[in-house]
Design a protein around this motif. Structure first.
Motif, mmCIF file in Angstrom:
data_model
loop_
_atom_site.group_PDB
_atom_site.id
_atom_site.type_symbol
_atom_site.label_atom_id
_atom_site.label_comp_id
_atom_site.label_asym_id
_atom_site.label_seq_id
_atom_site.Cartn_x
_atom_site.Cartn_y
_atom_site.Cartn_z
ATOM 1 N N ILE A 1 0.843 -1.190 0.000
ATOM 2 C CA ILE A 1 0.000 0.000 0.000
ATOM 3 C C ILE A 1 0.879 1.241 0.000
ATOM 4 C CG2 ILE A 1 -0.224 0.081 2.521
ATOM 5 C CD1 ILE A 1 -3.206 0.827 2.046
ATOM 6 N N ILE A 2 0.510 2.231 -0.831
ATOM 7 C CA ILE A 2 1.282 3.469 -0.969
ATOM 8 C C ILE A 2 0.616 4.534 -0.112
ATOM 9 C CG2 ILE A 2 2.237 5.177 -2.554
ATOM 10 C CD1 ILE A 2 1.725 3.134 -4.828
ATOM 11 N N LEU A 3 1.200 4.847 1.026
ATOM 12 C CA LEU A 3 0.610 5.802 1.960
ATOM 13 C C LEU A 3 1.350 7.135 1.867
ATOM 14 C CD1 LEU A 3 -0.176 3.530 5.043
ATOM 15 C CD2 LEU A 3 -1.670 4.239 3.162
ATOM 16 N N ASP A 4 1.010 7.876 0.816
ATOM 17 C CA ASP A 4 1.615 9.197 0.602
ATOM 18 C C ASP A 4 0.587 10.318 0.643
ATOM 19 O OD1 ASP A 4 0.282 8.646 -1.762
ATOM 20 O OD2 ASP A 4 1.957 9.159 -3.084
ATOM 21 N N GLY A 5 -0.683 9.996 0.937
ATOM 22 C CA GLY A 5 -1.718 11.003 0.939
ATOM 23 C C GLY A 5 -2.220 11.361 -0.436
ATOM 24 N N GLN A 6 -1.685 10.728 -1.469
ATOM 25 C CA GLN A 6 -2.082 10.990 -2.847
ATOM 26 C C GLN A 6 -2.760 9.778 -3.496
ATOM 27 O OE1 GLN A 6 -1.802 13.979 -4.168
ATOM 28 N NE2 GLN A 6 -0.588 14.869 -2.508
ATOM 29 N N HIS A 7 -2.251 8.610 -3.226
ATOM 30 C CA HIS A 7 -2.734 7.420 -3.917
ATOM 31 C C HIS A 7 -4.060 6.892 -3.389
ATOM 32 C CE1 HIS A 7 1.171 7.318 -5.872
ATOM 33 N NE2 HIS A 7 0.705 6.389 -6.674
ATOM 34 N N LEU A 8 -4.390 7.197 -2.139
ATOM 35 C CA LEU A 8 -5.692 6.806 -1.622
ATOM 36 C C LEU A 8 -6.085 7.681 -0.449
ATOM 37 C CD1 LEU A 8 -5.394 3.537 0.459
ATOM 38 C CD2 LEU A 8 -3.426 4.510 -0.640
#
Length: 385
Positions: free
Chosen positions: A243-250
């Protein structure tokens, strides 16, 4: 005794807090010899104020330090990528080659084999994200290179000199029999960039697929009557999800839903990092076009998300601060769980006797202060005393 002493791959450090992958220890000294942890014991003198944890493990690294693996699949590129991500706590990574020609895939495999043979710090294998994907869910992957699995690609996948091998496929374009063939070749098969229905996804899991690449993004969504890939990913108890937790991907709510639905230990952090990580670059060339950076968001010229400028330390902080995940669990998502997913948790992902001395020293805000790979310093804000 001083708070830290080291000589190449042998040394020790005394810290106020140490997270071993399972529990926290306080005011302890960790020692290592020849890059392997030899013990943890109560500290006898001064200690560093930070928290020591296992180094971060990233399954999906396209680039960093101003270079992109696809663009220049050579040893210099890997060295730059590893150095860039070491500044953010990463001690082990899978360089990721996205959908491209057979020749680029071959070059990528050749250079990873060289890196592993030369024991280049931080490189433990290779992630092929494509080319056997779904055109409707390709994202920024070049459609001209998306293709079925052939003997040419299989010859690369069957290599035994490239470390841990992971491949992302779309199960509507790769059959269960082919997934079985890939797993028998030593590949870890993950599912992504797919528009498959739930039944097709379940068949792929039954054939040996083990995980899902960047959950939610570029995969068939969960709906009331067709669960899609997202629905199967969230409800399958045995598979892993990156999971990509950058505030952009989801959206944070989507991330919290995933964390609540998936069994503990099956959700792990990845960056999907592109070349600007560790730089101030605002754009870069990408398959005849360009990708533009605005803050911490990367998009191509049509506005589609194109990877990230995320680093693992930032992902850990976001998990703690935006999602209210306990720090020990956020650290596991960056260390232990990736190691378990890759089948190397017997030597990576924990700070224990007999494990590799891959370690990161963090301050109270989880900013990286010092980073070691096999006991050797690869990044430091300032020398330890």
């Amino acid at each position: 005794m001083t708070a830290a002493k080291q000589n190449l791959t042998t040394g020790s450090i005394a810290v106020a807090r140490l997270f071993d992958g399972d529990t926290w220890h306080y005011n302890v000294e960790l020692s290592w010899q020849q890059g392997i942890i030899t013990g943890i014991r109560p500290a006898a003198g001064a200690v560093h104020a930070g928290a020591l944890a296992s180094g971060f493990i990233d399954l999906q690294v396209n680039g960093g330090g101003g270079v992109l693996f696809n663009t220049a699949p050579d040893l210099a590129t890997l060295q730059i990528m590893a150095k860039a991500h070491a500044c953010f706590g990463t001690t082990a990574m899978l360089p990721t080659v996205i959908t491209d020609s057979v020749s680029v895939m071959q070059q990528a495999a050749d250079v990873v084999a060289q890196a592993i043979a030369a024991k280049l710090p931080g490189i433990i294998g290779l992630h092929f994200e494509g080319p056997h994907l779904s055109v409707p869910k390709k994202g920024v992957h070049p459609a001209c290179h998306i293709r079925p699995l052939t003997d040419s690609e299989m010859a690369i996948y069957q290599r035994n000199d490239i470390g841990i091998k992971l491949i992302t496929v779309a199960p509507e374009n790769v059959t269960p029999a082919q997934i079985k063939q890939l797993t028998e070749a030593g590949m870890q098969v993950w599912l992504g960039h797919s528009d498959a229905d739930a039944a097709t996804v379940e068949l792929a899991l039954a054939a040996g697929a083990r995980g899902f690449t960047h959950l939610y993004n570029a995969m068939s969504p969960l709906t009331s009557r067709e669960p899609g890939m997202v629905g199967v990913a969230l409800t399958d108890a045995d598979s892993w999800c990156g999971i990509i937790l950058d505030g952009q991907h989801l959206h944070p709510i989507a991330a919290k839903l995933a964390l609540a639905a998936k069994p503990k230990g099956k959700m792990l952090l990845v960056t999907d990092a592109m070349s600007p990580v560790g730089t101030t670059d605002c754009e870069f060339a990408f398959f005849g076009g360009k990708v533009i950076r605005q803050g911490n968001k990367l998009t191509n010229e049509t506005g589609a998300l194109a990877g990230s400028v995320l680093d693992m330390a930032s992902a850990v902080r976001y998990t703690i601060q935006a999602l209210a995940v306990e720090p020990d669990e956020a650290l596991r998502m960056a260390t232990l769980y990736p190691a378990e997913a890759l089948g190397c948790a017997d030597r990576y992902g924990r700070l224990r006797q007999g494990y590799r001395a891959d370690m990161v020293l963090l301050d109270e805000q989880f900013q990286v202060q010092h980073n070691w790979i096999a006991g050797s310093t690869v990044y430091q804000v300032r020398p330890l005393e």
